[in-house]
Design a protein around this motif. Sequence first.
Motif, PDB file in Angstrom:
ATOM      1  N   THR A   1      50.321  35.345  52.053  1.00 34.29           N
ATOM      2  CA  THR A   1      49.337  36.336  52.517  1.00 34.29           C
ATOM      3  C   THR A   1      48.066  36.331  51.694  1.00 34.29           C
ATOM      4  N   LEU A   2      48.098  35.730  50.491  1.00 37.76           N
ATOM      5  CA  LEU A   2      46.948  35.834  49.608  1.00 37.76           C
ATOM      6  C   LEU A   2      46.946  34.667  48.636  1.00 37.76           C
ATOM      7  N   PHE A   3      45.741  34.147  48.363  1.00 41.52           N
ATOM      8  CA  PHE A   3      45.542  33.180  47.290  1.00 41.52           C
ATOM      9  C   PHE A   3      44.607  33.805  46.256  1.00 41.52           C
ATOM     10  N   VAL A   4      45.000  33.723  44.983  1.00 33.61           N
ATOM     11  CA  VAL A   4      44.184  34.235  43.887  1.00 33.61           C
ATOM     12  C   VAL A   4      43.669  33.044  43.090  1.00 33.61           C
ATOM     13  N   VAL A   5      42.332  32.947  42.980  1.00 33.15           N
ATOM     14  CA  VAL A   5      41.709  31.866  42.215  1.00 33.15           C
ATOM     15  C   VAL A   5      41.351  32.421  40.834  1.00 33.15           C
ATOM     16  N   GLN A   6      41.806  31.736  39.792  1.00 35.24           N
ATOM     17  CA  GLN A   6      41.510  32.120  38.422  1.00 35.24           C
ATOM     18  C   GLN A   6      40.674  31.039  37.752  1.00 35.24           C
ATOM     19  N   PHE A   7      39.948  31.440  36.691  1.00 37.02           N
ATOM     20  CA  PHE A   7      39.153  30.459  35.959  1.00 37.02           C
ATOM     21  C   PHE A   7      39.387  30.637  34.469  1.00 37.02           C
ATOM     22  N   GLU A   8      39.094  29.555  33.745  1.00 38.91           N
ATOM     23  CA  GLU A   8      39.126  29.575  32.279  1.00 38.91           C
ATOM     24  C   GLU A   8      37.915  28.792  31.810  1.00 38.91           C
ATOM     25  N   GLU A   9      37.237  29.326  30.779  1.00 38.66           N
ATOM     26  CA  GLU A   9      36.099  28.602  30.208  1.00 38.66           C
ATOM     27  C   GLU A   9      36.359  28.414  28.718  1.00 38.66           C
ATOM     28  N   ASP A  10      35.844  27.333  28.189  1.00 35.98           N
ATOM     29  CA  ASP A  10      36.192  26.949  26.815  1.00 35.98           C
ATOM     30  C   ASP A  10      35.083  27.240  25.815  1.00 35.98           C
ATOM     31  N   ARG A  11      34.110  28.044  26.211  1.00 39.56           N
ATOM     32  CA  ARG A  11      32.987  28.254  25.309  1.00 39.56           C
ATOM     33  C   ARG A  11      33.158  29.530  24.478  1.00 39.56           C
ATOM     34  N   TRP A  12      33.583  30.655  25.136  1.00 42.12           N
ATOM     35  CA  TRP A  12      33.661  31.935  24.419  1.00 42.12           C
ATOM     36  C   TRP A  12      35.091  32.459  24.315  1.00 42.12           C
ATOM     37  N   GLU A  13      35.886  32.323  25.370  1.00 41.06           N
ATOM     38  CA  GLU A  13      37.266  32.807  25.345  1.00 41.06           C
ATOM     39  C   GLU A  13      38.182  31.689  25.837  1.00 41.06           C
ATOM     40  N   SER A  14      38.262  30.667  25.050  1.00 40.40           N
ATOM     41  CA  SER A  14      39.030  29.491  25.426  1.00 40.40           C
ATOM     42  C   SER A  14      40.509  29.841  25.569  1.00 40.40           C
ATOM     43  N   GLY A  15      41.115  29.343  26.644  1.00 39.95           N
ATOM     44  CA  GLY A  15      42.538  29.558  26.876  1.00 39.95           C
ATOM     45  C   GLY A  15      42.866  30.830  27.628  1.00 39.95           C
ATOM     46  N   LYS A  16      41.902  31.686  27.873  1.00 39.45           N
ATOM     47  CA  LYS A  16      42.156  32.955  28.583  1.00 39.45           C
ATOM     48  C   LYS A  16      41.816  32.787  30.055  1.00 39.45           C
ATOM     49  N   TRP A  17      42.818  32.966  30.918  1.00 39.83           N
ATOM     50  CA  TRP A  17      42.607  32.859  32.366  1.00 39.83           C
ATOM     51  C   TRP A  17      42.223  34.213  32.920  1.00 39.83           C
TER      52      TRP A  17
ATOM     53  N   VAL B   1      37.591  26.959  49.744  1.00 36.95           N
ATOM     54  CA  VAL B   1      36.693  28.102  49.567  1.00 36.95           C
ATOM     55  C   VAL B   1      35.486  27.665  48.756  1.00 36.95           C
ATOM     56  N   ILE B   2      34.393  28.428  48.890  1.00 40.04           N
ATOM     57  CA  ILE B   2      33.195  28.232  48.073  1.00 40.04           C
ATOM     58  C   ILE B   2      33.241  29.259  46.945  1.00 40.04           C
ATOM     59  N   LEU B   3      33.233  28.799  45.703  1.00 38.31           N
ATOM     60  CA  LEU B   3      33.303  29.678  44.545  1.00 38.31           C
ATOM     61  C   LEU B   3      31.902  29.937  44.013  1.00 38.31           C
ATOM     62  N   GLU B   4      31.545  31.223  43.865  1.00 37.03           N
ATOM     63  CA  GLU B   4      30.259  31.598  43.272  1.00 37.03           C
ATOM     64  C   GLU B   4      30.405  31.611  41.747  1.00 37.03           C
ATOM     65  N   LEU B   5      29.502  30.908  41.060  1.00 27.79           N
ATOM     66  CA  LEU B   5      29.648  30.675  39.620  1.00 27.79           C
ATOM     67  C   LEU B   5      28.443  31.201  38.849  1.00 27.79           C
ATOM     68  N   SER B   6      28.651  31.362  37.545  1.00 28.82           N
ATOM     69  CA  SER B   6      27.568  31.764  36.641  1.00 28.82           C
ATOM     70  C   SER B   6      27.032  30.529  35.926  1.00 28.82           C
ATOM     71  N   PRO B   7      25.761  30.546  35.536  1.00 28.67           N
ATOM     72  CA  PRO B   7      25.190  29.394  34.833  1.00 28.67           C
ATOM     73  C   PRO B   7      25.812  29.214  33.445  1.00 28.67           C
ATOM     74  N   PHE B   8      25.763  27.958  32.979  1.00 23.50           N
ATOM     75  CA  PHE B   8      26.108  27.601  31.609  1.00 23.50           C
ATOM     76  C   PHE B   8      27.547  28.017  31.257  1.00 23.50           C
ATOM     77  N   VAL B   9      28.465  27.726  32.165  1.00 28.08           N
ATOM     78  CA  VAL B   9      29.878  27.984  31.919  1.00 28.08           C
ATOM     79  C   VAL B   9      30.635  26.706  32.254  1.00 28.08           C
ATOM     80  N   ASN B  10      31.535  26.293  31.368  1.00 28.61           N
ATOM     81  CA  ASN B  10      32.361  25.101  31.586  1.00 28.61           C
ATOM     82  C   ASN B  10      33.687  25.546  32.208  1.00 28.61           C
ATOM     83  N   TYR B  11      33.768  25.502  33.529  1.00 28.54           N
ATOM     84  CA  TYR B  11      34.885  26.064  34.263  1.00 28.54           C
ATOM     85  C   TYR B  11      36.017  25.064  34.436  1.00 28.54           C
ATOM     86  N   GLN B  12      37.259  25.599  34.520  1.00 27.14           N
ATOM     87  CA  GLN B  12      38.347  24.935  35.235  1.00 27.14           C
ATOM     88  C   GLN B  12      39.104  26.023  35.986  1.00 27.14           C
TER      89      GLN B  12
END
Length: 1189
Positions: free
Chosen positions: A674-690, A703-714
């Motif tokens: 019924t639902l998909f949850v997309v999570q992200f982690e960035e390694d610049r300020w809070e590495s390892g935190k999803w 899906v199209i993900l809206e992102l913020s500048p200057f973030v290294n996403y996975q």
Amino acid sequence: MLAQGGPWALSVISLVLLLWQEVSAIDVPLDSKIQQDLKQPPTIMKQSLKDYIVDPRDNIIIECEAKGNPVPTFSWRRNGKFFNVGKDPRVTMRKRSGTLEISFRSGGRPEDYEGEYQCFASNIFGTALTNKILLRVSKSPLWPKEVLEPVVVGEGSPLVLACNPPPGLPPPLTFWMDSAMMPITQDKRVSMGLNGDLYFSNVLAKDSHTDYSCNARFLFTHTIQQKNPFTLKVQTKEPYNDTSSVNSTDPYGGRKVAETTPNFLSPTGTDSSRMVMRGEKLKLECIASGVPTPSIKWFKKGGDLNQKVKLDNFNKTLRIDSVSEEDAGEYMCMANNQIGSIRHSIYVQVKAAPYWLDQPSNLVLAPDENGRLVCRANGNPKPHIQWLVNGGPIDSNSTLPNPSRTVAGDTIMFRSVQIGSSAVYQCNASNDHGYLLANAFISILDMAPRMLGPKNQLIKVIENNRTFLDCPYFGSPLPELRWFKNGQGSGLDGGHYRVYINGTLEIKRARAEDQGTYTCVANNILGTEENQVRLEVKEPTRIVRAPEHQSAIRGTMARFDCRVKSDLTLPITVTWLKDDKPLSLGSRLKKDEDSLSIHNVHEGDEGTYTCTVKTEIDQDTASARLTVSEDASLSSVLPTDRPDSPMDLELSDAKERNIRLTWIHGDDHNSPVTLFVVQFEEDRWESGKWQNLSSYPGDVNTVILELSPFVNYQFRVIAVNSVGQSLPSLPSQRYQTSGAPPDAIPRGLKGWGTKKNNMEISWEPLLDTERNGPNLHYSVWWRRKDTGEEWSNVTTVGAKHIVHDTETYVPYEIKLRAVNDFGLGGESNIIIGYSGEDKPTAPPTDLRVSKIDSTKVNVHWTPVDPSTVLGEFKEYRVYYWREGSMVKGLRVNKEKKTKGFYSTVAQPTGILTDLQPYSHYRIYMVVANNRYEGPPSNHVEFRTKEGVPEAPKFFKIIQRSTDVIHLEWDKPLEPNGILIGYKLNYQTVNGSRVGLMQMQSFLPNVTTYTLHLPERAIRYKFYLAALTQVGAGEVYAEESPHFTNEAYSKDQVDIATQGWFIGLMCAIALIILILLIVCFIKRSRGGKYPVREKKDLPLDAVDQKGEDGSFDYHSDEDNKPLQGSQNSLDGGVKESDDSLVDYGEGGDGQFNEDGSFIGQYTVKKDKDETEGNESSEATSPVNAIYSLA
């Protein structure tokens, strides 16, 4: 007067007007009680028209209605002279009104009452006027008798049949009809002009008739008068051919009629002029003759005809319904046919009677306030302004001018008005075309504060919500309003609270500690009024266990949870919706306290179910979807489980601020996702935190993900079905967005001094995901406000900056923007900050008191110069304490108290309340800003007047016997004056019934009183109060105590004094003494008692039951050892393990009142302790008691 002063006087008046633009009158609320008590000059509410035409067949009514307090009286002038209504029997004036009614039932001519009337409404505060009402009687004269000769005209010639209706009042409407009462057909060739004449552009043979009749309709009399008919004879040169084929195209029937060029029948000549008044209807007319019939066209010189212009009467009439100045100019009409054309110019001039630009309005002022009346009108020519007061002229050259009133053209200015200055002013604006008259009163109002809202209102609010506590109030002068909580503090304003000008208190975020009683106090020099609002802060209503998406097999039961947590004092209502529609509950759908159950599920139950929880002040909702499986047999075989993790995450279509994420669904284990949850982690300020980024419906995989500048996403994805969440997918590859200047503007910008010579500028730092690039820092700008100096700025990485070496408490403009390596972010709005505060340098002066009462006093002082406050003015703070009491020997508490007064007027005043009567007080005052107090003012001493005393210190009722009540009391702790005695009121009470009140008075040194009861069962309620010269003080009420037996009767006697009762008590005492002697005798015999070592052993001989089934514990030989005892080595007897001695002998055992042993299960003594000999046991109280038994 203005001419004598020249330009200098005009400049002064202009400056005064500019400075007084801020002045506004008191806005009196529409509260019925205030309106009832409000004293006001008269106001005209209703009047007849200026040009008043009446029907002579009806009574004449001239209206004049006015209001005021006191109720106005009315008088009239007719043609400028006093009109004595009482002397004319036909004229009456309505009660409580100025309306005149002129009756002609007993004869008389309405024409005799024509003239100019004016009504005057007066009370003690002034006089208001109506317009001058010109009364005229409607007239509808007959047509003059005349003999009309037949009109003979040649075919093709123009013709005008004159109407010339009789002059009526108002003028009649005209129209043309034939003898059959049918309207004359009008068209492009034949039409009626504005003057009522009938115009023929050219005459045809068919126009020959004998019944052209002009009719005049008089509106007031509703009559139509007909003029004698015209006979029209048309001469033709050739016979008339009535052949339809010819007549259809040739109006002349084949006859030759000479063609002629157009010529104007109305108006004549090449040009004409017309004057029209602004706002009236303009009609211009051009009617032309000619063969063939000419066409009419209209033009305006210098431009096109605007949208207001309408063309009537086959384009012969130009109409503008409401004329304005821009409609003036030259209008041209052109008449043309195939032979030629002709033009006529009409010059339209627009004049204007006076009309209002700024009509004066009523002005309500408090004593010593300023105000002004403005009367501005326009017209063509420009109107002349004349001021009147109470119907008479204002003489500006009077030798005794009003010092508080200045007349300057269209404005009257009032300065420091006083009681008695109320009046009604009239403004008359007039020119050659008319006049305007307006009444406006100035009323000087003094009224003590009044509360307009409901008393003791209860407000409930949810915790952490903003709330408003209303306190509408009114008074004149405008009262100062302050809020207090639980009757304490120096006023609520600032920080957590905000007080609006209308009295409303805003609590920005209600907390549990904000609950309580809030008191709003309004005071002015005339008094004080207060109201209370009770605020209750409630816990929010929340759904703590929400319904979850689920799948159900057809025929089974589905259950949705909805567990609620709410404030226990708020009743809740739980409702369920299905697909946003109310759910009908029944045998299949059942609701309990925490859930909804659906029995025997079928396909119709599929949908979204919503639980809504409501209280009277908030609500919460939660929804979940029910999916029904149609194949029950398959579903029962296949178990459900959490879904598998999504697989093969792929990134594509990368852009600057978004990217496409695609994945493959995992196995749903027989329960749809019924639902998909997309999570992200960035390694610049809070590495390892999803962290959760977004969620999407369960039927998508890209899906199209809206992102913020200057973030290294996975990214990773979690699937959700009715059973629960899957494990997270494997992370995607990393994607780093490019940097950009900051989008966000730092929030919470403020500036405030922490020291007298600095200002700390602070703000909330941007979130990590708002940085948009490396090397984030902040550019701060500031400058002195209103000085024109250049901006100063600094760049910092922190969240604050301190500006040093500032002047004390000066305003600064401050702005801020975030900056990173990619550029500048948006600039914040400019805010106003202040440097630090210092101690005020000047004290209030001339502190004095007036109107000293027993509990309050008016305080007056001269305010300090605002520049000496050296900070934000908070209040004038009075320190006061009680030096002593004027009652000799009374000790008082000299603790200092404070009260604040917020006032910025030139002559401030306040009221110091809650003082102790008959006391010696001392006060002084300081001015305070937010951090410091200034130096003290002069000290003032005063003595409060004598008041009523407090209640007596105590009041006791002592009933020492059944027929006397003894009363004792002590003098009050605070007598508040010289005690002159006590007053005791008392009355009998019997349940809800009370007897007549009786009274006793005592001297101040008497503090006891004995009351003899007429009957022993009578009870009294007493009311005791101390007295001073002012009156009785607080009452101390007590009620006499109840008797032990409420049904106490007259013939009942006290048995304690009877001889038979004393003898009985002596006999009982003797019996008890004998029993004690027997006990001691038995005790001397002693003996042991065989007790079974264990309850399972067989009974010994000594344990045999008696005849009654009981056990006999007595031994035949008193000195026989207990069963189970052993001889000691020295020949003595060792106690049994179950000996009574082990459980309580030696004095530790206790006995009930009946002699039974209650120490049986106490702790055993040490086995090694010597137990003593038999004789000691024989004398044991235990054995003695059992032997007695």
